[in-house]
Motif scaffolding. Structure first.
Motif, short mmCIF file in Angstrom:
data_model
loop_
_atom_site.label_atom_id
_atom_site.label_comp_id
_atom_site.label_asym_id
_atom_site.label_seq_id
_atom_site.Cartn_x
_atom_site.Cartn_y
_atom_site.Cartn_z
N THR A 3 30.11 50.39 22.38
CA THR A 3 30.37 50.31 20.94
C THR A 3 31.32 49.17 20.63
O THR A 3 31.12 48.41 19.66
CB THR A 3 30.96 51.63 20.43
N ALA A 4 32.37 49.02 21.42
CA ALA A 4 33.32 47.92 21.22
C ALA A 4 32.64 46.57 21.41
O ALA A 4 32.89 45.62 20.67
CB ALA A 4 34.49 48.07 22.19
N ALA A 5 31.77 46.49 22.43
CA ALA A 5 31.03 45.24 22.66
C ALA A 5 30.11 44.93 21.48
O ALA A 5 29.97 43.76 21.08
CB ALA A 5 30.23 45.35 23.95
N LEU A 55 36.48 36.54 26.53
CA LEU A 55 37.74 37.00 27.14
C LEU A 55 38.03 38.45 26.78
O LEU A 55 38.57 39.21 27.60
CB LEU A 55 38.89 36.11 26.68
N ALA A 56 37.68 38.85 25.56
CA ALA A 56 37.88 40.24 25.15
C ALA A 56 37.03 41.19 25.98
O ALA A 56 37.49 42.25 26.40
CB ALA A 56 37.57 40.39 23.66
N ILE A 57 35.78 40.81 26.22
CA ILE A 57 34.90 41.64 27.06
C ILE A 57 35.46 41.75 28.47
O ILE A 57 35.51 42.84 29.07
CB ILE A 57 33.47 41.05 27.09
N ALA A 59 38.58 41.38 29.36
CA ALA A 59 39.81 42.18 29.30
C ALA A 59 39.49 43.67 29.25
O ALA A 59 40.17 44.48 29.90
CB ALA A 59 40.63 41.77 28.07
N MET A 60 38.45 44.04 28.52
CA MET A 60 38.07 45.45 28.43
C MET A 60 37.56 45.96 29.78
O MET A 60 37.92 47.07 30.20
CB MET A 60 36.99 45.62 27.35
N LEU A 61 36.75 45.17 30.44
CA LEU A 61 36.24 45.57 31.75
C LEU A 61 37.37 45.69 32.77
O LEU A 61 37.41 46.63 33.58
CB LEU A 61 35.20 44.55 32.24
N PHE A 62 38.31 44.75 32.72
CA PHE A 62 39.45 44.79 33.63
C PHE A 62 40.32 46.02 33.37
O PHE A 62 40.73 46.73 34.30
CB PHE A 62 40.28 43.51 33.48
N ALA A 63 40.59 46.29 32.09
CA ALA A 63 41.45 47.42 31.73
C ALA A 63 40.81 48.76 32.10
O ALA A 63 41.52 49.72 32.40
CB ALA A 63 41.76 47.38 30.24
N SER A 64 39.48 48.81 32.09
CA SER A 64 38.80 50.06 32.42
C SER A 64 38.99 50.47 33.87
O SER A 64 38.71 51.60 34.25
CB SER A 64 37.31 49.95 32.10
N ARG A 65 39.48 49.54 34.71
CA ARG A 65 39.73 49.84 36.12
C ARG A 65 41.21 50.05 36.42
O ARG A 65 41.60 50.21 37.57
CB ARG A 65 39.20 48.70 37.01
N ILE A 66 42.05 50.01 35.36
CA ILE A 66 43.49 50.21 35.54
C ILE A 66 43.82 51.69 35.36
O ILE A 66 43.31 52.35 34.45
CB ILE A 66 44.28 49.37 34.51
N ASN A 67 44.68 52.19 36.20
CA ASN A 67 45.17 53.56 36.04
C ASN A 67 46.37 53.53 35.11
O ASN A 67 47.50 53.24 35.51
CB ASN A 67 45.56 54.15 37.39
N GLY A 349 41.83 35.70 18.04
CA GLY A 349 41.74 35.76 19.51
C GLY A 349 42.64 36.82 20.11
O GLY A 349 42.20 37.65 20.91
N THR A 350 43.94 36.82 19.71
CA THR A 350 44.87 37.81 20.24
C THR A 350 44.44 39.23 19.88
O THR A 350 44.47 40.13 20.72
CB THR A 350 46.28 37.55 19.69
N GLY A 351 44.05 39.42 18.63
CA GLY A 351 43.64 40.75 18.18
C GLY A 351 42.43 41.25 18.94
O GLY A 351 42.38 42.42 19.35
N TRP A 352 41.43 40.41 19.13
CA TRP A 352 40.23 40.81 19.86
C TRP A 352 40.56 41.21 21.29
O TRP A 352 40.14 42.27 21.77
CB TRP A 352 39.21 39.68 19.87
N ILE A 353 41.33 40.36 21.97
CA ILE A 353 41.60 40.59 23.39
C ILE A 353 42.44 41.85 23.59
O ILE A 353 42.14 42.69 24.45
CB ILE A 353 42.30 39.35 24.00
N LEU A 354 43.50 42.00 22.80
CA LEU A 354 44.38 43.17 22.97
C LEU A 354 43.69 44.47 22.56
O LEU A 354 43.87 45.51 23.21
CB LEU A 354 45.66 42.98 22.15
N THR A 355 42.90 44.42 21.49
CA THR A 355 42.17 45.63 21.07
C THR A 355 41.14 46.03 22.12
O THR A 355 41.01 47.22 22.45
CB THR A 355 41.48 45.40 19.72
#
Length: 388
Positions: A3-5, A55-57, A59-67, A349-355
């Motif tokens: 949905t975010a994508a 970069l936002a995509i 960042a989201m994929l990377f964050a999904s693997r963070i505990n 850019g900042t808003g997309w990546i951080l969100t």
């Protein structure tokens, strides 16, 4: 995450459409049309907006693997939260330093590092959720007691909002609202928050009435036609764009309001361009995507077993959905104009990546491996749980 994508792709497409301009062309033949579209597609794929979306995509994929629960289990100097809070606050202060902060539209909200610009308030918005969730999870058994439980996070909220409110009242109000929701979910009593809301609302009233341009927005909201070429210009153009879109819209790229009529067409008022070009179906599609994001997030919150994880997910989901609700309300002139972006859609850019990163962290809470490693709340500070 899908949905975010989808929202990001929607935003990428509409930012490019809203950013189109009228210029001289030499299109005379079919070949010229093909060449023009090829050049446009090339610029589209190599634009900074496309880079930010990619970069936002990532960042989201990377964050999904963070505990994300590591923020809760860390102790002392190994806990990154105090450092994140100090860095975020310091960056907000730097926006007011001459030569470092960048002024846009008579507001100093940005920092510039070379050609890269960002809003430190965006960082504060997400860091505050982690900080309040951490405190509430640690003190969940005594959050109803004012001094040992509620007072410290209230001071932190006051500092964060105080640093931001002068230049960005909307973001400060959003941080305050979400923070109060987290405090209530974390164990604070409703009467305590109501009492604390009185001075908070008084401060909001003061900052509105003491600012001429904020008062102009109030009067323009009450009667935009009193000054249609001045303070009422923005809301009138927004309503006109929505009305001209009708059911089916004018077609992608065929909007007129973006051609010098509607200010901030790629950022705060991009929803009006969506309504004009894609009609009511495009407008509903955006609402549906945010609704799916909300209920998916609530499902993850229900299944998350630890207090810290639940509060983090709740804070992230509330921030995104409340911000989206405020933006749509502003564009449709249900509330006075305020510079609040539409998450994952408005240019930024900042808003997309951080969100996207925040959504990835929420998704990580649903990861089975992380659930198995979830910490147990401190028995010294947690209430007795029913064996049932």
């Amino acid at each position: 995450m899908l949905t975010a994508a989808a929202l990001l792709c929607f935003g990428l497409l509409m930012v490019q459409s809203a950013g189109m301009y009228v210029g001289a062309t030499d299109i005379q033949t079919t070949a010229d049309v093909t060449t023009s579209w090829t050049n446009y597609l090339s610029k589209f794929l190599t634009s900074s907006t496309a880079l930010h979306a990619a970069l936002a995509i990532l960042a989201m994929l990377f964050a999904s693997r963070i505990n994300v629960r590591q923020f809760f289990t860390s102790r002392g100097l190994t806990n990154p939260l105090p450092y994140l809070i100090l860095i975020a606050f310091a960056l907000v202060i730097l926006t007011q330093v001459p030569g470092i902060g960048r002024e846009v539209n008579a507001s100093k909200r940005w920092l510039a590092i070379g050609t890269f610009t960002f809003q430190p308030s965006e960082i504060v918005k997400w860091v505050m959720i982690l900080a309040i969730a951490y405190w509430c999870a640690r003190k969940r058994g005594i959050m109803h007691r004012f001094l040992p439980g509620l007072f410290p996070p209230i001071i932190l909220i006051a500092i964060a909002c105080g640093l931001i409110v002068i230049e960005d009242l909307g973001t400060a109000a959003l941080i305050g609202l979400v923070s109060f929701c987290l405090l209530y979910a974390g164990g604070a009593r409703i009467y305590q928050l109501i009492l604390l809301a009185v001075p908070a609302l008084a401060a909001v009233y003061y900052f509105i009435t003491s600012s001429s341009y904020r008062m102009d927005r109030i009067t323009a909201f009450l009667d935009p036609w009193a000054d249609p070429q001045g303070t009422g210009f923005h809301p009138i153009q927004s309503m006109t764009a929505i009305a001209e879109g009708g059911l089916f819209g004018k077609g992608l790229g065929n909007g007129v309001r973006k051609l010098g009529y509607l200010p901030e067409d790629t950022t705060d008022f991009i929803y009006a361009i969506i309504c004009e070009e894609l009609g009511i179906f495009g407008a509903i599609a955006i609402i549906v995507l945010f609704t799916v994001l909300l209920f998916t997030g609530l499902g993850i919150i229900r299944e998350t077993r630890d207090t810290f994880g639940r509060l983090v997910a709740l804070g992230f989901i509330l921030t995104i959905t409340i911000q989206a609700l405020i933006n749509v309300a502003v564009v449709t002139v249900v509330i006075p104009t305020k510079g609040i972006a539409l998450p994952l859609v408005s240019k930024g850019g900042t808003g997309w990546i951080l969100t996207a990163f925040a959504i990835g962290l929420v998704a990580s809470l649903d990861n089975a491996h992380h659930l198995e490693a979830s910490p147990i709340d401190s028995p010294l500070e947690s209430p007795q749980l029913s064996t049932a």
